[in-house]
Design a protein around this motif. Structure first.
Motif, PDB file in Angstrom:
ATOM      1  N   TRP A  43      -7.969  -2.427  -3.476  1.00 56.75           N
ATOM      2  CA  TRP A  43      -7.120  -3.472  -4.056  1.00 56.75           C
ATOM      3  C   TRP A  43      -6.952  -3.265  -5.563  1.00 56.75           C
ATOM      4  CZ3 TRP A  43      -8.508  -7.407  -7.574  1.00 56.75           C
ATOM      5  CH2 TRP A  43      -7.515  -8.375  -7.797  1.00 56.75           C
ATOM      6  N   ILE A  62      -2.305   1.667   1.180  1.00 57.02           N
ATOM      7  CA  ILE A  62      -1.852   0.716   2.213  1.00 57.02           C
ATOM      8  C   ILE A  62      -1.357  -0.577   1.586  1.00 57.02           C
ATOM      9  CG2 ILE A  62      -3.419   1.696   3.942  1.00 57.02           C
ATOM     10  CD1 ILE A  62      -5.150  -0.849   3.623  1.00 57.02           C
ATOM     11  N   PHE A  63      -1.874  -0.926   0.391  1.00 60.33           N
ATOM     12  CA  PHE A  63      -1.422  -2.145  -0.275  1.00 60.33           C
ATOM     13  C   PHE A  63      -0.023  -1.983  -0.853  1.00 60.33           C
ATOM     14  CE2 PHE A  63      -6.011  -2.858  -0.254  1.00 60.33           C
ATOM     15  CZ  PHE A  63      -6.082  -4.203   0.076  1.00 60.33           C
ATOM     16  N   PHE A  65       2.051  -1.862   3.212  1.00 60.86           N
ATOM     17  CA  PHE A  65       1.984  -2.982   4.141  1.00 60.86           C
ATOM     18  C   PHE A  65       1.789  -4.302   3.396  1.00 60.86           C
ATOM     19  CE2 PHE A  65       0.373   0.725   6.472  1.00 60.86           C
ATOM     20  CZ  PHE A  65       1.215   0.713   7.579  1.00 60.86           C
ATOM     21  N   ASP A  68       0.152  -7.899   2.450  1.00 61.70           N
ATOM     22  CA  ASP A  68      -1.240  -8.340   2.374  1.00 61.70           C
ATOM     23  C   ASP A  68      -1.644  -9.101   3.636  1.00 61.70           C
ATOM     24  OD1 ASP A  68      -1.303  -7.204  -0.109  1.00 61.70           O
ATOM     25  OD2 ASP A  68      -1.240  -9.092  -1.228  1.00 61.70           O
ATOM     26  N   SER A 117      -0.528  -8.778   6.744  1.00 59.13           N
ATOM     27  CA  SER A 117      -0.755  -7.910   7.899  1.00 59.13           C
ATOM     28  C   SER A 117      -2.045  -7.092   7.747  1.00 59.13           C
ATOM     29  CB  SER A 117       0.445  -6.987   8.129  1.00 59.13           C
ATOM     30  OG  SER A 117       0.593  -6.063   7.068  1.00 59.13           O
ATOM     31  N   ILE A 118      -2.394  -6.743   6.518  1.00 58.91           N
ATOM     32  CA  ILE A 118      -3.647  -6.017   6.281  1.00 58.91           C
ATOM     33  C   ILE A 118      -4.842  -6.905   6.627  1.00 58.91           C
ATOM     34  CG2 ILE A 118      -5.137  -5.023   4.495  1.00 58.91           C
ATOM     35  CD1 ILE A 118      -2.577  -4.053   3.096  1.00 58.91           C
ATOM     36  N   THR A 124      -4.958  -7.495  10.459  1.00 59.85           N
ATOM     37  CA  THR A 124      -5.471  -6.318  11.168  1.00 59.85           C
ATOM     38  C   THR A 124      -6.965  -6.161  10.942  1.00 59.85           C
ATOM     39  OG1 THR A 124      -3.331  -5.223  10.886  1.00 59.85           O
ATOM     40  CG2 THR A 124      -5.200  -3.832  11.488  1.00 59.85           C
ATOM     41  N   GLN A 150      -7.415   1.566  10.608  1.00 61.39           N
ATOM     42  CA  GLN A 150      -6.225   2.314  10.208  1.00 61.39           C
ATOM     43  C   GLN A 150      -5.284   2.551  11.389  1.00 61.39           C
ATOM     44  OE1 GLN A 150      -6.794   5.381   6.830  1.00 61.39           O
ATOM     45  NE2 GLN A 150      -8.772   5.380   7.865  1.00 61.39           N
ATOM     46  N   LEU A 179      -3.594  -0.655  12.277  1.00 58.56           N
ATOM     47  CA  LEU A 179      -2.595  -1.007  11.265  1.00 58.56           C
ATOM     48  C   LEU A 179      -1.250  -0.370  11.570  1.00 58.56           C
ATOM     49  CD1 LEU A 179      -2.464  -2.673   8.637  1.00 58.56           C
ATOM     50  CD2 LEU A 179      -2.943  -0.575   7.380  1.00 58.56           C
ATOM     51  N   GLY A 211       0.708  -3.562  11.388  1.00 59.86           N
ATOM     52  CA  GLY A 211       1.090  -3.688   9.982  1.00 59.86           C
ATOM     53  C   GLY A 211       2.588  -3.896   9.790  1.00 59.86           C
TER      54      GLY A 211
END
Length: 259
Positions: free
Chosen positions: A45, A127-128, A131, A133, A135-136, A139, A249, A252, A256
């Protein structure tokens, strides 16, 4: 008579000691893994935030409307440094971890695990940028629930699943080969199949590793080598951490939602 009672009760006492030690050992495994996950999440993050800027003159590389890669972001995601970021965790697992388990102290092994978790956060930070936040987080929660159920089953089942190990590891190798091939093919259908198979393989590994951690402790607890048992806990935490991370992962890919 007192000696006779000691002989009669000693096996039960010893079993109780091993059971208590096993619970403490598993708590240490899960606790270490959880701290590693927290380090990974915070690192990913934080780095993703530093990788984005609203200044178009920084690199000129737009990722979303009004947002551009910063100099750090361009270095991590578009320069040859991205290969170092991607391959360094693999090099650590395949070449560094085994040597540390053999030669280093338990404290050094613990620090190495946390450093590895931070390195994974660096490689996972993208991924940030891709996708949402929501959906992260969604998941992650689904993965946590699935992982908990699979690990609990691996711990409590009376079935011997030690034979799964070689089969599942062969599956991981096949999965890596398929992913490399698809880097050149770019097939969405193949990526879907890889993700589905990946979830199943690492679900199986979660149960397998949990039972293996339990059996390893029980087999060695009688020797009383606390230094070795401490390192074994960190080794188990790494195995479960990797299983969780890969399940997350691959899931996602299905769950995601992209920005």
């Amino acid at each position: 008579m007192a000696e006779y009672q000691t002989v009669r009760t000693a096996p039960g006492v010893r079993t109780a000691e091993i059971d208590a030690g096993l619970r403490a050992h598993m708590n240490k495994v899960y606790g270490t893994m959880s701290v590693g996950m927290l380090i990974t999440a915070l690192a990913a993050w934080a780095i993703s935030g530093l990788a984005v800027t609203s200044d178009p003159s920084a690199t000129g590389i737009m990722i979303r409307e009004g947002e551009y890669l910063s100099g750090l972001g361009a270095a991590i995601y578009t320069s040859p440094l991205r290969w170092v970021v991607m391959l360094a965790p693999l090099a650590f697992v395949f070449f560094g971890w085994g040597a540390m388990m053999r030669r280093a102290s338990s404290g050094a092994v613990q620090l190495a695990f946390f450093a590895f978790a931070a390195l994974i956060g660096l490689s996972l930070s993208s991924i940030f940028l891709v996708f949402t936040d929501y959906s992260i987080v969604q998941t992650f929660l689904v993965t946590a629930i699935a992982f908990s159920g699979l690990s609990l089953w691996g711990y409590t089942t009376k079935k011997d699943i030690s034979g799964w190990g070689s089969f599942l590891i062969m599956g991981v190798i096949g999965l890596l080969v398929a992913m490399v091939i698809n880097m050149f093919l770019g097939s969405p259908a193949m990526m879907f199949a890889i993700s589905a198979i990946g979830v199943l393989i690492f679900a199986g590994l979660t149960a397998f590793y949990t039972q293996d951690i339990k059996n390893t402790y029980v087999a060695h607890a009688a020797h009383g080598d606390q230094e070795w048992l401490d390192k074994a806990a960190y080794d188990g935490a790494l195995s479960l951490y990797i299983s969780f991370l890969n399940m997350f992962q691959f899931l996602l890919m299905f769950m995601g939602n992209q920005e």
